[in-house]
Design a protein around this motif. Structure first.
Motif, PDB file in Angstrom:
ATOM      1  N   ASN A 170       0.834  -1.211   0.000  1.00  0.00           N
ATOM      2  CA  ASN A 170       0.000   0.000   0.000  1.00  0.00           C
ATOM      3  C   ASN A 170       0.863   1.253   0.000  1.00  0.00           C
ATOM      4  O   ASN A 170       0.503   2.249  -0.623  1.00  0.00           O
ATOM      5  N   ASN A 195      -5.253   2.566   4.263  1.00  0.00           N
ATOM      6  CA  ASN A 195      -4.742   1.207   4.465  1.00  0.00           C
ATOM      7  C   ASN A 195      -3.398   1.232   5.168  1.00  0.00           C
ATOM      8  O   ASN A 195      -3.112   0.386   6.016  1.00  0.00           O
ATOM      9  N   PRO A 253      -5.333  -2.580   6.410  1.00  0.00           N
ATOM     10  CA  PRO A 253      -6.120  -2.867   5.205  1.00  0.00           C
ATOM     11  C   PRO A 253      -7.587  -3.113   5.535  1.00  0.00           C
ATOM     12  O   PRO A 253      -7.911  -3.734   6.535  1.00  0.00           O
ATOM     13  N   HIS A 303     -11.461   0.692   2.390  1.00  0.00           N
ATOM     14  CA  HIS A 303     -10.380   1.533   1.862  1.00  0.00           C
ATOM     15  C   HIS A 303     -10.069   1.157   0.408  1.00  0.00           C
ATOM     16  O   HIS A 303      -9.845   2.036  -0.429  1.00  0.00           O
ATOM     17  N   TYR A 304     -10.034  -0.150   0.144  1.00  0.00           N
ATOM     18  CA  TYR A 304      -9.819  -0.575  -1.244  1.00  0.00           C
ATOM     19  C   TYR A 304     -10.980  -0.128  -2.125  1.00  0.00           C
ATOM     20  O   TYR A 304     -10.782   0.258  -3.278  1.00  0.00           O
ATOM     21  N   TRP A 320      -7.687  -8.256   8.079  1.00  0.00           N
ATOM     22  CA  TRP A 320      -8.046  -6.875   7.787  1.00  0.00           C
ATOM     23  C   TRP A 320      -7.657  -5.961   8.935  1.00  0.00           C
ATOM     24  O   TRP A 320      -8.479  -5.432   9.647  1.00  0.00           O
TER      25      TRP A 320
END
Length: 190
Positions: free
Chosen positions: A15, A61, A66, A70-71, A134
């Motif tokens: 990231n 992230n 993560p 966020h993705y 996560w």
């Protein structure tokens, strides 16, 4: 592989690299604007905003760990950027059309942007598949100094782009074919 020993660390590194890539793209576009005295058009500005939105997803992230949300933010930014870049590509696809701006390595920035947005989406999809935890173990660990530098650089570049856009457009709509910074022009008039 980066994920073999510590998945959380590998995710942070990837990231951070993605955020560094987004920052690099914004830096190149910003420097090009001044080096070649080419102001970004409204579609170019939308692409920069979309890059910043994608970068914020990577920054979150990196900072918070993560997360699919966020993705999703990065993917949403990339999809919006693909729309703006795709529109600009289609505007200049006609034979004999020179395109907008000076090409970089033989390709216009909006075409590079479309490729970059596609890469961001592919990266996020891969990361959603390989990130197993996560952020469970990441919340207790501080971001490394290098990570902080990458995040700070992103903030500086994003603020510089926002300031430049404000000088170019003021708080109204941007001109279709900009040739001067409206605020600087109006500040010099008697």
């Amino acid at each position: 592989m980066i994920f073999s020993s510590n998945p959380a660390r590998g995710s942070r590194i990837l990231n951070a690299l993605a955020l560094l890539g987004v920052t690099g793209i914004l830096c190149i576009a910003f420097a090009w604007q001044f080096a070649y005295d080419e102001l970004p058009c409204p579609l170019c500005l939308l692409q920069r905003v979309a890059l910043i939105l994608a970068g914020v997803g990577f920054l979150l992230n990196l900072r918070l760990g993560p997360s699919p949300m966020h993705y999703a933010m990065s993917i949403a930014g990339a999809l919006a950027g693909m729309l703006a870049a795709g529109r600009q590509v289609l505007l200049h696809i006609a034979p004999g059309d020179a395109g907008y701006g000076t090409p970089f390595l033989g390709v216009h920035f909006y075409t590079w942007a479309f490729v970059a947005f596609t890469a961001i989406i592919v990266f996020c999809v891969v990361m959603l598949c390989v990130d197993r935890k996560w952020g469970d173990s990441m919340l207790k660990k501080p971001v490394s100094m290098l990570g902080m530098v990458v995040m700070a650089l992103f903030f500086v570049v994003a603020l510089a782009n926002a300031g430049s856009t404000t000088l170019q457009c003021g708080f109204g709509p941007c001109p279709d074919d900009p040739v001067t910074y409206l605020w600087l022009k109006s500040a010099t008039l008697p």
